[in-house]
Scaffold this active site. Structure first.
Site, PDB file in Angstrom:
ATOM      1  N   GLU A 151     -33.331   2.240 -54.785  1.00 32.93           N
ATOM      2  CA  GLU A 151     -31.815   2.319 -55.278  1.00 32.93           C
ATOM      3  C   GLU A 151     -31.329   0.955 -55.075  1.00 32.93           C
ATOM      4  OE1 GLU A 151     -29.584   4.603 -52.316  1.00 32.93           O
ATOM      5  OE2 GLU A 151     -28.006   4.625 -53.972  1.00 32.93           O
ATOM      6  N   GLU A 157     -24.226  -4.862 -49.514  1.00 30.09           N
ATOM      7  CA  GLU A 157     -25.306  -3.984 -48.832  1.00 30.09           C
ATOM      8  C   GLU A 157     -26.645  -4.685 -49.051  1.00 30.09           C
ATOM      9  OE1 GLU A 157     -24.920   0.247 -48.916  1.00 30.09           O
ATOM     10  OE2 GLU A 157     -22.809   0.143 -49.698  1.00 30.09           O
ATOM     11  N   ASP A 184     -26.821   4.918 -58.396  1.00 26.95           N
ATOM     12  CA  ASP A 184     -25.846   5.230 -57.926  1.00 26.95           C
ATOM     13  C   ASP A 184     -24.610   4.760 -58.460  1.00 26.95           C
ATOM     14  OD1 ASP A 184     -23.637   5.207 -56.074  1.00 26.95           O
ATOM     15  OD2 ASP A 184     -24.884   5.507 -54.121  1.00 26.95           O
ATOM     16  N   HIS A 187     -22.337   2.196 -56.557  1.00 33.30           N
ATOM     17  CA  HIS A 187     -22.729   0.878 -56.418  1.00 33.30           C
ATOM     18  C   HIS A 187     -22.598   0.195 -57.969  1.00 33.30           C
ATOM     19  CE1 HIS A 187     -24.290   1.203 -52.455  1.00 33.30           C
ATOM     20  NE2 HIS A 187     -25.154   2.260 -52.699  1.00 33.30           N
ATOM     21  N   HIS A 210     -26.882   9.217 -58.164  1.00 32.87           N
ATOM     22  CA  HIS A 210     -25.734   9.574 -57.135  1.00 32.87           C
ATOM     23  C   HIS A 210     -24.525   9.618 -57.963  1.00 32.87           C
ATOM     24  CE1 HIS A 210     -28.078   8.355 -53.168  1.00 32.87           C
ATOM     25  NE2 HIS A 210     -28.344   9.768 -53.549  1.00 32.87           N
ATOM     26  N   ARG A 216     -15.920   6.076 -54.179  1.00 34.78           N
ATOM     27  CA  ARG A 216     -16.959   6.774 -53.330  1.00 34.78           C
ATOM     28  C   ARG A 216     -16.378   8.198 -52.871  1.00 34.78           C
ATOM     29  NH1 ARG A 216     -21.762   3.913 -49.800  1.00 34.78           N
ATOM     30  NH2 ARG A 216     -23.185   4.639 -51.434  1.00 34.78           N
ATOM     31  N   GLU A 245     -23.343  12.007 -53.448  1.00 33.93           N
ATOM     32  CA  GLU A 245     -23.299  11.256 -52.085  1.00 33.93           C
ATOM     33  C   GLU A 245     -22.120  10.352 -52.094  1.00 33.93           C
ATOM     34  OE1 GLU A 245     -26.479   8.049 -50.451  1.00 33.93           O
ATOM     35  OE2 GLU A 245     -25.150   7.237 -51.680  1.00 33.93           O
TER      36      GLU A 245
HETATM   37  C1  LER Z   1     -27.780   5.219 -50.262  1.00 31.81           C
HETATM   38  O1  LER Z   1     -28.027   6.168 -51.218  1.00 31.81           O
HETATM   39  C2  LER Z   1     -26.671   4.212 -50.438  1.00 31.81           C
HETATM   40  O2  LER Z   1     -26.178   4.363 -51.699  1.00 31.81           O
HETATM   41  C3  LER Z   1     -26.108   3.366 -49.538  1.00 31.81           C
HETATM   42  O3  LER Z   1     -25.151   2.641 -49.963  1.00 31.81           O
HETATM   43  C4  LER Z   1     -26.364   3.889 -48.056  1.00 31.81           C
HETATM   44  O4  LER Z   1     -24.855   4.103 -47.899  1.00 31.81           O
HETATM   45 MN    MN Z   2     -26.662   5.965 -53.265  1.00 29.19          MN
END
Ligand code: LER
Ligand code: MN
Length: 286
Positions: A151, A157, A184, A187, A210, A216, A245
């Site tokens: 991911e 992050e 995701d 992100h 995600h 979010r 998520e």
């Molecule tokens: C995990 O899937 C993710 O998206 C990270 O940002 C942990 O929060």
């Molecule tokens: Mn994620």
């Protein structure tokens, strides 16, 4: 359409983007009633979860994927840690999670466990560690009949890979086999100029999604163009999960309900896809 919702059983991750936080039968019953097919699990680590797996199956649900971020939260492990002993422990944590998830026919996610560039080293040396680990863990996942999910995360992050296509190109040249992307949308909203274009370009490398809005929260709460992203995924023939998520806001049940309503709307015939979501929810269309 394969739909999933997240369940964390890691209390130390409170405040994180997980919809449900307990493994009560009433939780699984609600997830099933809403129409989700699967749960995505965020567990404290590999262990004996046979009771949990039995209850999930008893409610007619599958396990969509298993996260490994607790290895970082609880033990400070990453695959690119400057301390070689921590890197070995991180690999072992993920290897054992792959074995456990394999018995549930689920892939494992490498998100936070990728770590960050060592400030005292180079990005290349961190990528060497990551590449070697993904090669070994991808092979291990294949032995369980599963893919491994990598991911890309947003810049706050990780500083390894933030964008889908960059990660896909690197994965193809790194020698890591059997590894696909977890895309995701939260992100991606931060890092990609065009979500649909990035998904299309990543193409068959996309193995899991995600499904989160820009803030979010449940899709429909922010400003992500979910219709464009889902249209791209459908055109590509994506057949993996759309997994929520997201933050449990305003509460877990409402976040889950809004997610499934939005997914049904996006995957419905064109006449419904443009109607305001609230109208469809109140009229029982979705
Ligand atoms: C995990 O899937 C993710 O998206 C990270 O940002 C942990 O929060
Ligand atoms: Mn994620």
């Amino acid at each position: 359409m394969k739909t999933a919702v997240t369940l964390s059983l890691t209390p130390q991750a409170r405040g994180g983007p997980f919809v449900f936080w307990d493994d009560l039968d009433s939780t699984f019953a609600l997830i099933g009633e809403l129409g989700f097919q699967a749960v995505e699990l965020f567990l404290p680590g590999p262990g004996d979860y046979r009771g949990l797996a039995t209850r999930i199956a008893a409610h007619g649900l599958a396990v969509a994927a298993v996260g490994t971020g607790a290895g970082w939260i609880l033990q400070g492990l990453t695959l690119t840690h400057p301390d070689g002993a921590k890197r070995i422990q991180a690999r072992d944590f993920i290897r054992r999670t792959i074995d456990m998830a394999g018995s549930w026919k689920a892939p494992v996610i490498i998100g936070s466990m990728q770590g960050r560039r060592d400030p005292a080293g180079s990005r290349e040396s961190s990528l060497d560690f990551l590449g070697e680990a993904l090669q070994a863990l991808g092979r291990h996942a294949a032995e369980q009949g599963q893919i491994l999910l990598y991911e890309p995360l947003n810049r706050y992050e990780t500083d390894l890979f933030n964008r889908q296509v960059e990660a896909a190109v690197w994965l193809k040249t790194s020698g890591a086999k059997n590894v696909r992307l977890l895309s995701d949308l939260f992100h991606m909203n931060i890092e990609e100029p065009d979500l649909a274009a990035a998904l299309r370009e990543a193409g068959s490398m996309v193995g899991h999604v995600h499904f989160a809005d820009s803030n979010r929260r449940a899709m429909g709460s922010g400003h992500t163009d979910a219709a464009a992203a889902v249209a791209a995924l459908r055109e590509m023939g994506y057949d993996g999960y759309y997994s929520a998520e997201i933050l449990p806001l305003p509460d877990s049940a409402s976040a889950a309900r809004q997610t499934i309503a939005r997914l049904r709307q996006l995957l419905a015939p064109a006449s419904l896809a443009t109607a305001p979501l609230g109208t469809l929810v109140s009229s029982g269309e979705v």
